[in-house]
Scaffold this motif. Structure first.
Motif, PDB file in Angstrom:
ATOM      1  N   ASN A  12      -4.091 -18.073   5.219  1.00  0.00           N
ATOM      2  CA  ASN A  12      -5.094 -19.041   4.777  1.00  0.00           C
ATOM      3  C   ASN A  12      -5.875 -18.568   3.545  1.00  0.00           C
ATOM      4  O   ASN A  12      -7.108 -18.624   3.501  1.00  0.00           O
ATOM      5  CB  ASN A  12      -6.061 -19.403   5.911  1.00  0.00           C
ATOM      6  CG  ASN A  12      -6.887 -20.631   5.568  1.00  0.00           C
ATOM      7  OD1 ASN A  12      -6.436 -21.501   4.828  1.00  0.00           O
ATOM      8  ND2 ASN A  12      -8.099 -20.700   6.086  1.00  0.00           N
ATOM      9  N   TYR A  13      -5.157 -18.119   2.521  1.00  0.00           N
ATOM     10  CA  TYR A  13      -5.794 -17.746   1.258  1.00  0.00           C
ATOM     11  C   TYR A  13      -5.991 -18.953   0.347  1.00  0.00           C
ATOM     12  O   TYR A  13      -6.463 -18.804  -0.785  1.00  0.00           O
ATOM     13  CB  TYR A  13      -4.953 -16.707   0.521  1.00  0.00           C
ATOM     14  CG  TYR A  13      -4.844 -15.363   1.203  1.00  0.00           C
ATOM     15  CD1 TYR A  13      -5.625 -15.026   2.308  1.00  0.00           C
ATOM     16  CD2 TYR A  13      -3.941 -14.418   0.741  1.00  0.00           C
ATOM     17  CE1 TYR A  13      -5.506 -13.796   2.928  1.00  0.00           C
ATOM     18  CE2 TYR A  13      -3.821 -13.182   1.351  1.00  0.00           C
ATOM     19  CZ  TYR A  13      -4.601 -12.869   2.437  1.00  0.00           C
ATOM     20  OH  TYR A  13      -4.471 -11.643   3.039  1.00  0.00           O
ATOM     21  N   GLY A  43       0.893 -12.062   2.711  1.00  0.00           N
ATOM     22  CA  GLY A  43      -0.392 -11.539   2.247  1.00  0.00           C
ATOM     23  C   GLY A  43      -0.550 -11.475   0.740  1.00  0.00           C
ATOM     24  O   GLY A  43      -1.412 -10.762   0.240  1.00  0.00           O
ATOM     25  N   VAL A  44       0.264 -12.252   0.016  1.00  0.00           N
ATOM     26  CA  VAL A  44       0.203 -12.182  -1.453  1.00  0.00           C
ATOM     27  C   VAL A  44      -1.035 -12.873  -2.010  1.00  0.00           C
ATOM     28  O   VAL A  44      -1.515 -13.857  -1.467  1.00  0.00           O
ATOM     29  CB  VAL A  44       1.461 -12.794  -2.122  1.00  0.00           C
ATOM     30  CG1 VAL A  44       2.705 -12.033  -1.756  1.00  0.00           C
ATOM     31  CG2 VAL A  44       1.607 -14.259  -1.801  1.00  0.00           C
ATOM     32  N   PHE A  45      -1.549 -12.330  -3.068  1.00  0.00           N
ATOM     33  CA  PHE A  45      -2.558 -12.945  -3.919  1.00  0.00           C
ATOM     34  C   PHE A  45      -2.344 -12.315  -5.284  1.00  0.00           C
ATOM     35  O   PHE A  45      -2.956 -11.308  -5.646  1.00  0.00           O
ATOM     36  CB  PHE A  45      -3.974 -12.702  -3.405  1.00  0.00           C
ATOM     37  CG  PHE A  45      -4.989 -13.648  -3.997  1.00  0.00           C
ATOM     38  CD1 PHE A  45      -5.202 -14.890  -3.425  1.00  0.00           C
ATOM     39  CD2 PHE A  45      -5.716 -13.296  -5.121  1.00  0.00           C
ATOM     40  CE1 PHE A  45      -6.124 -15.778  -3.975  1.00  0.00           C
ATOM     41  CE2 PHE A  45      -6.645 -14.166  -5.670  1.00  0.00           C
ATOM     42  CZ  PHE A  45      -6.852 -15.406  -5.094  1.00  0.00           C
ATOM     43  N   SER A  56      -2.928  -7.843  -8.369  1.00  0.00           N
ATOM     44  CA  SER A  56      -2.005  -7.931  -7.246  1.00  0.00           C
ATOM     45  C   SER A  56      -2.662  -7.384  -5.986  1.00  0.00           C
ATOM     46  O   SER A  56      -2.995  -6.196  -5.924  1.00  0.00           O
ATOM     47  CB  SER A  56      -0.732  -7.134  -7.543  1.00  0.00           C
ATOM     48  OG  SER A  56       0.070  -7.028  -6.376  1.00  0.00           O
ATOM     49  N   LYS A  57      -2.834  -8.246  -5.006  1.00  0.00           N
ATOM     50  CA  LYS A  57      -3.349  -7.787  -3.722  1.00  0.00           C
ATOM     51  C   LYS A  57      -2.344  -6.864  -3.051  1.00  0.00           C
ATOM     52  O   LYS A  57      -2.711  -5.919  -2.361  1.00  0.00           O
ATOM     53  CB  LYS A  57      -3.678  -8.961  -2.802  1.00  0.00           C
ATOM     54  CG  LYS A  57      -4.257  -8.519  -1.466  1.00  0.00           C
ATOM     55  CD  LYS A  57      -4.542  -9.701  -0.564  1.00  0.00           C
ATOM     56  CE  LYS A  57      -4.957  -9.239   0.809  1.00  0.00           C
ATOM     57  NZ  LYS A  57      -3.862  -8.621   1.556  1.00  0.00           N
ATOM     58  N   LEU A  58      -1.066  -7.125  -3.282  1.00  0.00           N
ATOM     59  CA  LEU A  58      -0.033  -6.265  -2.697  1.00  0.00           C
ATOM     60  C   LEU A  58      -0.122  -4.840  -3.249  1.00  0.00           C
ATOM     61  O   LEU A  58       0.098  -3.877  -2.520  1.00  0.00           O
ATOM     62  CB  LEU A  58       1.362  -6.844  -2.948  1.00  0.00           C
ATOM     63  CG  LEU A  58       1.662  -8.179  -2.266  1.00  0.00           C
ATOM     64  CD1 LEU A  58       3.070  -8.654  -2.617  1.00  0.00           C
ATOM     65  CD2 LEU A  58       1.499  -8.073  -0.757  1.00  0.00           C
ATOM     66  N   GLU A  59      -0.460  -4.712  -4.529  1.00  0.00           N
ATOM     67  CA  GLU A  59      -0.585  -3.383  -5.141  1.00  0.00           C
ATOM     68  C   GLU A  59      -1.890  -2.689  -4.766  1.00  0.00           C
ATOM     69  O   GLU A  59      -1.918  -1.483  -4.552  1.00  0.00           O
ATOM     70  CB  GLU A  59      -0.478  -3.480  -6.660  1.00  0.00           C
ATOM     71  CG  GLU A  59       0.909  -3.811  -7.155  1.00  0.00           C
ATOM     72  CD  GLU A  59       0.978  -3.911  -8.672  1.00  0.00           C
ATOM     73  OE1 GLU A  59       0.003  -3.526  -9.362  1.00  0.00           O
ATOM     74  OE2 GLU A  59       2.013  -4.389  -9.169  1.00  0.00           O
ATOM     75  N   HIS A  63      -8.580  -7.737  -1.464  1.00  0.00           N
ATOM     76  CA  HIS A  63      -8.871  -8.958  -2.206  1.00  0.00           C
ATOM     77  C   HIS A  63      -9.769  -8.636  -3.394  1.00  0.00           C
ATOM     78  O   HIS A  63     -10.450  -7.606  -3.408  1.00  0.00           O
ATOM     79  CB  HIS A  63      -9.583  -9.984  -1.316  1.00  0.00           C
ATOM     80  CG  HIS A  63      -8.647 -10.825  -0.525  1.00  0.00           C
ATOM     81  ND1 HIS A  63      -7.765 -11.711  -1.085  1.00  0.00           N
ATOM     82  CD2 HIS A  63      -8.457 -10.905   0.811  1.00  0.00           C
ATOM     83  CE1 HIS A  63      -7.077 -12.310  -0.150  1.00  0.00           C
ATOM     84  NE2 HIS A  63      -7.468 -11.832   1.017  1.00  0.00           N
ATOM     85  N   THR A  64      -9.789  -9.543  -4.347  1.00  0.00           N
ATOM     86  CA  THR A  64     -10.686  -9.377  -5.495  1.00  0.00           C
ATOM     87  C   THR A  64     -12.129  -9.549  -5.053  1.00  0.00           C
ATOM     88  O   THR A  64     -12.422 -10.230  -4.073  1.00  0.00           O
ATOM     89  CB  THR A  64     -10.377 -10.423  -6.581  1.00  0.00           C
ATOM     90  OG1 THR A  64     -10.489 -11.730  -6.011  1.00  0.00           O
ATOM     91  CG2 THR A  64      -9.008 -10.225  -7.167  1.00  0.00           C
TER      92      THR A  64
END
Length: 92
Positions: A12-13, A43-45, A56-59, A63-64
């Motif tokens: 739910n992003y 979980g990507v953003f 990159s949230k993955l990196e 979250h920002t």
């Protein structure tokens, strides 16, 4: 500028993605040529400006923070201007 944002719908992003785009449009308005929102999973953003990955949230594994994407855009745009300016000065 061209914006692409891939975000996780499973976690739910969507509200965060929409809010991010609203902030960008509020600040940059007519400078934005295109917005591409890509629903994803895992979980990507992932935020891209002109095809360059800025966040990159993955990196990062997080979250920002408030205003972080806007700051990254500002930095990227200033580097682009500075690079062009330096290039022109070198040849002039």
């Amino acid at each position: 500028m061209d914006i692409k944002l891939e975000f996780c719908v499973v976690w739910n992003y969507t509200p965060r993605a929409v809010s991010t785009i609203e902030d960008i449009l509020e600040k940059y308005g007519q400078k934005v040529n295109s917005i591409n929102l890509i629903p994803g999973s895992g979980g990507v953003f992932e935020f891209y400006l002109n095809e360059e990955l800025l966040y990159s949230k993955l990196e990062t594994g997080r979250h920002t923070e408030e205003g972080e994407i806007l700051n990254l855009i500002e930095k990227a745009l200033s580097w682009t201007f500075l690079s062009i300016f330096q290039f022109l000065n070198y040849f002039l």
